[in-house]
Design an enzyme around this catalytic site. Structure first.
Site, mmCIF file in Angstrom:
data_model
loop_
_atom_site.group_PDB
_atom_site.id
_atom_site.type_symbol
_atom_site.label_atom_id
_atom_site.label_comp_id
_atom_site.label_asym_id
_atom_site.label_seq_id
_atom_site.Cartn_x
_atom_site.Cartn_y
_atom_site.Cartn_z
ATOM 1 N N ASN A 106 -6.457 0.155 -10.870
ATOM 2 C CA ASN A 106 -6.353 -0.042 -9.425
ATOM 3 C C ASN A 106 -4.908 -0.278 -8.981
ATOM 4 O O ASN A 106 -4.608 -0.224 -7.787
ATOM 5 C CB ASN A 106 -7.183 -1.249 -8.963
ATOM 6 C CG ASN A 106 -8.614 -0.896 -8.635
ATOM 7 O OD1 ASN A 106 -9.528 -1.269 -9.350
ATOM 8 N ND2 ASN A 106 -8.807 -0.171 -7.543
ATOM 9 N N SER A 107 -4.016 -0.562 -9.924
ATOM 10 C CA SER A 107 -2.626 -0.852 -9.587
ATOM 11 C C SER A 107 -2.024 0.247 -8.733
ATOM 12 O O SER A 107 -2.099 1.428 -9.075
ATOM 13 C CB SER A 107 -1.787 -1.012 -10.858
ATOM 14 O OG SER A 107 -2.124 -2.193 -11.532
ATOM 15 N N ASP A 136 7.779 -4.721 -7.263
ATOM 16 C CA ASP A 136 6.929 -3.826 -8.050
ATOM 17 C C ASP A 136 6.376 -2.680 -7.204
ATOM 18 O O ASP A 136 5.192 -2.349 -7.273
ATOM 19 C CB ASP A 136 5.782 -4.601 -8.704
ATOM 20 C CG ASP A 136 5.075 -3.792 -9.796
ATOM 21 O OD1 ASP A 136 5.667 -2.812 -10.275
ATOM 22 O OD2 ASP A 136 3.930 -4.129 -10.141
ATOM 23 N N ILE A 159 19.864 -22.700 -3.788
ATOM 24 C CA ILE A 159 18.984 -23.613 -3.068
ATOM 25 C C ILE A 159 18.022 -24.302 -4.025
ATOM 26 O O ILE A 159 17.783 -23.816 -5.132
ATOM 27 C CB ILE A 159 18.192 -22.879 -1.966
ATOM 28 C CG1 ILE A 159 17.411 -21.704 -2.555
ATOM 29 C CG2 ILE A 159 19.102 -22.435 -0.850
ATOM 30 C CD1 ILE A 159 16.587 -20.935 -1.543
ATOM 31 N N HIS A 189 5.277 -0.451 -11.854
ATOM 32 C CA HIS A 189 4.828 -0.474 -13.245
ATOM 33 C C HIS A 189 3.880 0.673 -13.577
ATOM 34 O O HIS A 189 3.645 0.966 -14.740
ATOM 35 C CB HIS A 189 4.200 -1.835 -13.599
ATOM 36 C CG HIS A 189 2.823 -2.076 -13.087
ATOM 37 N ND1 HIS A 189 2.551 -2.945 -12.059
ATOM 38 C CD2 HIS A 189 1.617 -1.583 -13.469
ATOM 39 C CE1 HIS A 189 1.244 -2.984 -11.848
ATOM 40 N NE2 HIS A 189 0.650 -2.160 -12.688
#
Length: 496
Positions: A228-229, A155, A288, A125
């Site tokens: 900080n991503s 991500d 499942i 992102h």
């Protein structure tokens, strides 16, 4: 002066000394001394990621000339920029809201170098939809970067740039060895402030926050904020044990709840993106669902555990291996399966084409089957919602049981409920709103295919088997339910 009065000054001194002793802070109240050494060692391997994106001018629905805000991933660094931009900017000359020209926007995130050849890891992102990506080193030098590959489900993204000087790279540690309370260090670019070091502990492991099919986050209270991503989370050995990806915050700032993708997941994704430019995940070919306490009781499984097979793809690897609906997977390739998410993750992480042992429980007994995994096709196609029609006026009800009105499938009923010819069983024509069946979301038009893992073809079969379960003292009955398209699921209903 009495003896007691002569002792008072000494007692006061002793009490004061004890008070001082109690109030003295422990040596590690401010964290371990090794944080500075780790930060100094790895800081030059942490980079800022700058991206630019061309935004086309679009008139809003009101015709005021304001561009429509782009749709952005939650928590994206773009999100904050665009939010401020679209709320605060003025239109054309004089603030009249005239049409805008296409323009470029910029954003900043974080990343880290894992190979001195110029390989950088960050979040997807951070660089999503970017026209241009720039890697900014700790000393301020800048390099244009190319995209090697992305994995949206975790991500993660891998970049490549050509360095003009020697680089420092960091290596991945073993996130499986993390302990609760262990000290960790986050380094990144919060609020575009540049290289920033924060420290905290591992608050939780294997956290599922419903962000994707393979959620397995490390939770930490190390301060993580916007920007900080994509930055690294280090242990005290200076190894990367996670990639900082998400925060939970009502204010947009750190409240001590941050999440990082564990290094075990990251390392595998990075290797595949570097090798293939894409992810090649293992595929079992099953649907499942959770083994609830009621389902576990119906299947004679104690305690409730594993992943219940609700359906098997006719073209998938599980079919020729002999896996059937109603089987419960408890071990896959030597790894214990406690819940469905465990199976999803371990299958995805297993190499395509690998033959693995799968331990299943079938009718109360364990057995092992051998499965050769296929490759999961990442189509991201939307799931089609099954068609539900209104209940017909004349209900051909032949039996009422467990809050359900049931009828043997006929040509007319297949037409009314659009049930495929391949589906065999007993159709539900009505559901009592106060019944357990209604709570389990059974609905008219669905078909009971099996009762207690035995096929049924008419309403008498259903009634007979449920009556027998009551006599046997069973608390619940396991039904295999098909929707009009043939998709299967298991539902346990109380028979008391």
């Amino acid at each position: 002066m009495t003896r007691s009065s002569r002792l008072r000054p000494w007692l006061a001194a002793i009490c004061l000394g004890a008070s001082c002793l109690v109030l003295a802070p422990p040596a590690f109240a401010r964290g371990p001394d090794g944080i500075a050494d780790v930060a100094e060692k790895v800081i030059d391997a942490v980079v800022n990621i700058s991206t630019s994106q061309t935004v086309e001018a679009k008139s809003g629905p009101s015709g005021d000339g304001r561009g429509a805000m782009p749709k952005l991933p939650p928590g994206s660094p773009f999100e904050e920029f665009f939010d401020d931009f679209f709320k605060n900017r003025r239109g054309g000359p004089g603030g009249g809201g005239g049409d805008l020209q296409p323009h470029k926007t910029t954003s900043l995130g974080s990343g880290f170098i894992v190979d001195t050849a110029g390989i950088v890891v960050t979040n997807n992102h951070v660089i999503a939809d970017a026209d241009e990506i720039t890697v900014i080193m700790n000393d301020g030098s800048k390099f244009k970067a190319d995209l090697v590959g992305v994995d949206k489900k975790t991500d993660l993204a891998v970049l490549k740039f050509t360095p003009s000087k020697p680089l420092i790279a960091v290596k991945f540690g073993d996130s499986d060895k993390l302990r609760l309370g262990e000290w960790v260090i986050a380094i990144g670019n919060p609020f575009s402030l540049g290289g920033t070091v924060t420290a905290g502990i591992v608050s939780a492991r294997n956290r599922d926050i419903s962000q994707g099919p393979y959620d397995n986050y490390i939770q930490t209270d190390a301060a993580i904020n916007r920007g900080n991503s994509g930055g690294p989370l280090f242990n005290l050995d200076g190894d990367v044990i996670g990639v900082n990806t998400l925060i939970i915050s009502p204010t947009g700032g750190s409240i001590g709840i941050g999440f990082a993708v564990p290094s075990k997941t990251v390392a595998g994704v990075v290797d595949q993106l570097r090798q293939f430019g894409e992810l090649r995940r293992g595929w079992l070919g099953v649907r499942i669902q959770q083994v609830t306490d009621e389902i576990a009781e119906s299947l004679s499984i104690k305690p409730a555990r594993g992943a219940l097979i609700a359906g098997v793809d006719d073209k998938g690897p599980a079919k020729p291996a002999g896996i059937e609906p109603g089987d419960v997977v408890v071990t896959f390739d030597g790894k214990e399966i406690k819940e469905p998410k465990d199976l999803s993750r371990v299958v995805a992480d297993t190499a395509v084409g690998k033959a693995v042992d799968v331990v299943i429980i079938r009718k109360g007994a364990e057995q092992t089957v051998k499965v050769t995994l296929g490759r999961l096709e990442d189509t991201d196609k939307p799931v089609q919602v099954s068609n539900k029609t209104q209940e017909p006026a004349d209900k051909p009800v032949t039996q009422k049981v467990l809050g359900l009105d049931l009828a043997t499938l006929s040509k007319d009923l297949r037409g009314k409920y659009k049930v495929k010819d391949s589906i065999k069983g007993v159709v539900i024509t009505n559901v009592d709103g106060s019944s357990d069946a209604a709570e389990k979301r059974l609905s008219p038009g669905e078909v009971i295919v099996e009762v207690a893992q035995e096929a049924v073809s008419n309403t008498a079969d259903v009634k007979k088997r449920i009556d027998q379960l009551k006599k046997d003292g069973k608390k619940s009955v396991l039904l295999l339910i098909a929707n009009s398209d043939g998709e299967l699921r298991f539902v346990a209903l109380s028979v008391q």
